[in-house]
Design a protein around this motif. Structure first.
Motif, PDB file in Angstrom:
ATOM      1  N   MET A  67      13.517  11.442 -17.891  1.00  0.00           N
ATOM      2  CA  MET A  67      12.660  10.688 -16.744  1.00  0.00           C
ATOM      3  C   MET A  67      11.570  10.204 -17.091  1.00  0.00           C
ATOM      4  O   MET A  67      11.270  10.120 -17.574  1.00  0.00           O
ATOM      5  N   ALA A  68      11.057   8.740 -16.636  1.00  0.00           N
ATOM      6  CA  ALA A  68      10.185   8.052 -16.525  1.00  0.00           C
ATOM      7  C   ALA A  68       9.365   7.431 -15.424  1.00  0.00           C
ATOM      8  O   ALA A  68      10.792   7.651 -14.960  1.00  0.00           O
ATOM      9  N   ARG A  69       8.779   7.365 -15.667  1.00  0.00           N
ATOM     10  CA  ARG A  69       7.498   6.390 -14.463  1.00  0.00           C
ATOM     11  C   ARG A  69       7.234   5.335 -14.654  1.00  0.00           C
ATOM     12  O   ARG A  69       7.095   4.943 -15.738  1.00  0.00           O
ATOM     13  N   VAL A  70       7.747   4.485 -13.201  1.00  0.00           N
ATOM     14  CA  VAL A  70       8.009   3.096 -13.480  1.00  0.00           C
ATOM     15  C   VAL A  70       7.606   2.872 -12.350  1.00  0.00           C
ATOM     16  O   VAL A  70       7.085   3.483 -11.267  1.00  0.00           O
ATOM     17  N   VAL A  71       6.276   1.739 -12.305  1.00  0.00           N
ATOM     18  CA  VAL A  71       5.783   1.487 -11.203  1.00  0.00           C
ATOM     19  C   VAL A  71       5.828  -0.501 -10.938  1.00  0.00           C
ATOM     20  O   VAL A  71       5.184  -1.053 -11.829  1.00  0.00           O
ATOM     21  N   VAL A  72       6.296  -0.398 -10.125  1.00  0.00           N
ATOM     22  CA  VAL A  72       6.019  -1.826  -9.548  1.00  0.00           C
ATOM     23  C   VAL A  72       4.883  -2.238  -8.761  1.00  0.00           C
ATOM     24  O   VAL A  72       5.321  -2.160  -7.197  1.00  0.00           O
ATOM     25  N   ASP A  73       4.339  -3.096  -8.871  1.00  0.00           N
ATOM     26  CA  ASP A  73       2.970  -3.275  -8.142  1.00  0.00           C
ATOM     27  C   ASP A  73       3.787  -4.829  -7.004  1.00  0.00           C
ATOM     28  O   ASP A  73       4.549  -5.718  -7.671  1.00  0.00           O
ATOM     29  N   VAL A  74       3.857  -4.857  -6.327  1.00  0.00           N
ATOM     30  CA  VAL A  74       3.874  -6.391  -5.277  1.00  0.00           C
ATOM     31  C   VAL A  74       3.089  -7.004  -4.665  1.00  0.00           C
ATOM     32  O   VAL A  74       2.130  -5.565  -4.211  1.00  0.00           O
ATOM     33  N   MET A  75       2.662  -7.892  -5.158  1.00  0.00           N
ATOM     34  CA  MET A  75       1.297  -8.493  -4.409  1.00  0.00           C
ATOM     35  C   MET A  75       1.558 -10.035  -3.893  1.00  0.00           C
ATOM     36  O   MET A  75       2.589 -10.907  -4.080  1.00  0.00           O
ATOM     37  N   PRO A  76       0.584 -10.164  -2.787  1.00  0.00           N
ATOM     38  CA  PRO A  76       1.516 -11.946  -2.334  1.00  0.00           C
ATOM     39  C   PRO A  76       0.474 -12.804  -2.955  1.00  0.00           C
ATOM     40  O   PRO A  76       0.138 -12.276  -3.388  1.00  0.00           O
ATOM     41  N   LYS A  77       1.697 -13.661  -2.865  1.00  0.00           N
ATOM     42  CA  LYS A  77       1.511 -15.031  -3.727  1.00  0.00           C
ATOM     43  C   LYS A  77      -0.278 -15.108  -3.356  1.00  0.00           C
ATOM     44  O   LYS A  77      -1.289 -15.354  -2.462  1.00  0.00           O
ATOM     45  N   ALA A  78      -0.868 -16.427  -4.387  1.00  0.00           N
ATOM     46  CA  ALA A  78      -2.347 -16.578  -3.963  1.00  0.00           C
ATOM     47  C   ALA A  78      -2.416 -17.584  -3.643  1.00  0.00           C
ATOM     48  O   ALA A  78      -3.292 -17.454  -2.281  1.00  0.00           O
ATOM     49  N   GLU A  79      -1.411 -18.116  -3.072  1.00  0.00           N
ATOM     50  CA  GLU A  79      -1.618 -19.209  -1.931  1.00  0.00           C
ATOM     51  C   GLU A  79      -0.963 -18.297  -0.605  1.00  0.00           C
ATOM     52  O   GLU A  79      -1.368 -19.788   0.348  1.00  0.00           O
ATOM     53  N   ILE A  80      -0.677 -17.540  -0.381  1.00  0.00           N
ATOM     54  CA  ILE A  80       0.104 -16.745   1.037  1.00  0.00           C
ATOM     55  C   ILE A  80      -1.452 -16.556   1.195  1.00  0.00           C
ATOM     56  O   ILE A  80      -2.189 -15.523   1.230  1.00  0.00           O
ATOM     57  N   LEU A  81      -1.696 -16.818   2.491  1.00  0.00           N
ATOM     58  CA  LEU A  81      -2.457 -15.963   3.837  1.00  0.00           C
ATOM     59  C   LEU A  81      -1.888 -14.719   3.825  1.00  0.00           C
ATOM     60  O   LEU A  81      -1.219 -14.182   3.894  1.00  0.00           O
ATOM     61  N   ASP A  82      -3.011 -13.498   3.660  1.00  0.00           N
ATOM     62  CA  ASP A  82      -2.849 -12.182   3.748  1.00  0.00           C
ATOM     63  C   ASP A  82      -4.021 -11.785   4.765  1.00  0.00           C
ATOM     64  O   ASP A  82      -5.227 -11.569   4.845  1.00  0.00           O
ATOM     65  N   PRO A  83      -3.343 -11.747   6.455  1.00  0.00           N
ATOM     66  CA  PRO A  83      -3.891 -11.635   7.286  1.00  0.00           C
ATOM     67  C   PRO A  83      -4.614 -10.019   7.301  1.00  0.00           C
ATOM     68  O   PRO A  83      -5.587  -9.729   8.053  1.00  0.00           O
ATOM     69  N   GLN A  84      -3.487  -9.236   6.582  1.00  0.00           N
ATOM     70  CA  GLN A  84      -3.748  -7.948   6.574  1.00  0.00           C
ATOM     71  C   GLN A  84      -5.209  -7.752   5.932  1.00  0.00           C
ATOM     72  O   GLN A  84      -6.391  -6.894   6.351  1.00  0.00           O
ATOM     73  N   GLY A  85      -5.212  -8.215   4.425  1.00  0.00           N
ATOM     74  CA  GLY A  85      -6.014  -8.532   3.592  1.00  0.00           C
ATOM     75  C   GLY A  85      -7.324  -9.135   4.153  1.00  0.00           C
ATOM     76  O   GLY A  85      -9.161  -7.913   4.394  1.00  0.00           O
ATOM     77  N   GLN A  86      -7.646 -10.066   5.462  1.00  0.00           N
ATOM     78  CA  GLN A  86      -8.114 -10.600   5.866  1.00  0.00           C
ATOM     79  C   GLN A  86      -9.006  -9.727   6.984  1.00  0.00           C
ATOM     80  O   GLN A  86     -10.508  -9.375   6.856  1.00  0.00           O
ATOM     81  N   ALA A  87      -8.498  -8.823   7.785  1.00  0.00           N
ATOM     82  CA  ALA A  87      -8.903  -8.215   8.244  1.00  0.00           C
ATOM     83  C   ALA A  87      -9.731  -6.714   7.845  1.00  0.00           C
ATOM     84  O   ALA A  87     -10.537  -6.438   8.951  1.00  0.00           O
ATOM     85  N   ILE A  88      -8.980  -6.437   7.055  1.00  0.00           N
ATOM     86  CA  ILE A  88      -9.987  -5.408   6.056  1.00  0.00           C
ATOM     87  C   ILE A  88     -11.389  -6.015   5.861  1.00  0.00           C
ATOM     88  O   ILE A  88     -12.044  -4.660   6.010  1.00  0.00           O
ATOM     89  N   VAL A  89     -11.105  -7.040   5.061  1.00  0.00           N
ATOM     90  CA  VAL A  89     -12.727  -7.898   4.969  1.00  0.00           C
ATOM     91  C   VAL A  89     -13.565  -8.303   6.321  1.00  0.00           C
ATOM     92  O   VAL A  89     -14.929  -8.074   6.216  1.00  0.00           O
ATOM     93  N   GLY A  90     -12.789  -8.307   7.405  1.00  0.00           N
ATOM     94  CA  GLY A  90     -13.177  -8.100   8.439  1.00  0.00           C
ATOM     95  C   GLY A  90     -14.036  -6.996   9.062  1.00  0.00           C
ATOM     96  O   GLY A  90     -15.064  -6.526   9.647  1.00  0.00           O
ATOM     97  N   ALA A  91     -13.694  -5.774   8.537  1.00  0.00           N
ATOM     98  CA  ALA A  91     -14.323  -4.663   9.434  1.00  0.00           C
ATOM     99  C   ALA A  91     -14.804  -3.890   8.321  1.00  0.00           C
ATOM    100  O   ALA A  91     -15.752  -3.259   9.069  1.00  0.00           O
ATOM    101  N   LEU A  92     -15.279  -4.634   7.386  1.00  0.00           N
ATOM    102  CA  LEU A  92     -16.526  -4.283   6.330  1.00  0.00           C
ATOM    103  C   LEU A  92     -17.525  -4.942   6.849  1.00  0.00           C
ATOM    104  O   LEU A  92     -18.505  -3.934   6.456  1.00  0.00           O
ATOM    105  N   GLY A  93     -17.664  -5.744   7.131  1.00  0.00           N
ATOM    106  CA  GLY A  93     -18.583  -6.854   7.270  1.00  0.00           C
ATOM    107  C   GLY A  93     -19.126  -6.012   8.692  1.00  0.00           C
ATOM    108  O   GLY A  93     -20.524  -5.712   8.315  1.00  0.00           O
ATOM    109  N   ARG A  94     -17.829  -5.831   9.582  1.00  0.00           N
ATOM    110  CA  ARG A  94     -18.775  -4.724  10.814  1.00  0.00           C
ATOM    111  C   ARG A  94     -19.645  -3.301  10.797  1.00  0.00           C
ATOM    112  O   ARG A  94     -19.996  -2.911  11.179  1.00  0.00           O
ATOM    113  N   LEU A  95     -18.474  -2.943   9.129  1.00  0.00           N
ATOM    114  CA  LEU A  95     -19.399  -1.334   9.237  1.00  0.00           C
ATOM    115  C   LEU A  95     -20.542  -1.425   8.596  1.00  0.00           C
ATOM    116  O   LEU A  95     -21.276  -0.513   7.803  1.00  0.00           O
TER     117      LEU A  95
END
Lengths: 78, 78
Positions: free
Chosen positions: B1-29
């Motif tokens: 048995m081997a362990r494999v990790v697959v990372d999936v990220m939005p492309k750089a040119e794609i808007l990421d509203p979830q990430g932007q929501a986190i940036v906004g929350a950090l600012g408010r905190l």
């Protein structure tokens, strides 16, 4: 600027229906040999060099992770 | 048995509203110094040693990633 990765995964004792759905789909697609899949989240943060490790830990623990059901790990890359 | 990790990220040119929501929350905190956050997915697979890299690549590309808006990377760990 530094890049920080926060990985958030469901705890081992927590059922992961998304991962199980993927295992089931692989079986139906005829792909053998995949015993288990767990799905979690990966966050990539661009942080100022002034942000210390304690702050990153706090962000990961309090904002990005539901510590009741998830574990997190923080790592600086490049 | 081997362990494999697959990372999936939005492309750089794609808007990421979830990430932007986190940036906004950090600012408010009151957490300063976080310039950007991108949220993606992390899959941890337990695979049989007989599963080759080409099969893993196919699973990542066809099942785990929406290649229109996401990039993926596959890595074997331990």
């Amino acid at each position: 600027m530094a890049r920080v990765v926060v990985d958030v995964m469901p705890k081992a004792e927590i059922l992961d229906p998304q991962g199980q759905a993927i295992v089931g789909a692989l079986g139906r697609l005829g792909v053998a040999g995949i015993a288990d899949v767990r799905q979690g989240k990966r966050f990539e943060l661009e942080v100022d060099d002034s942000v210390d490790d304690a702050t990153l830990e706090r962000i990961a623990e309090e904002l990005l992770t539901n510590t009741v059901i998830e574990n997190f790990s923080v790592s600086r890359v490049s």
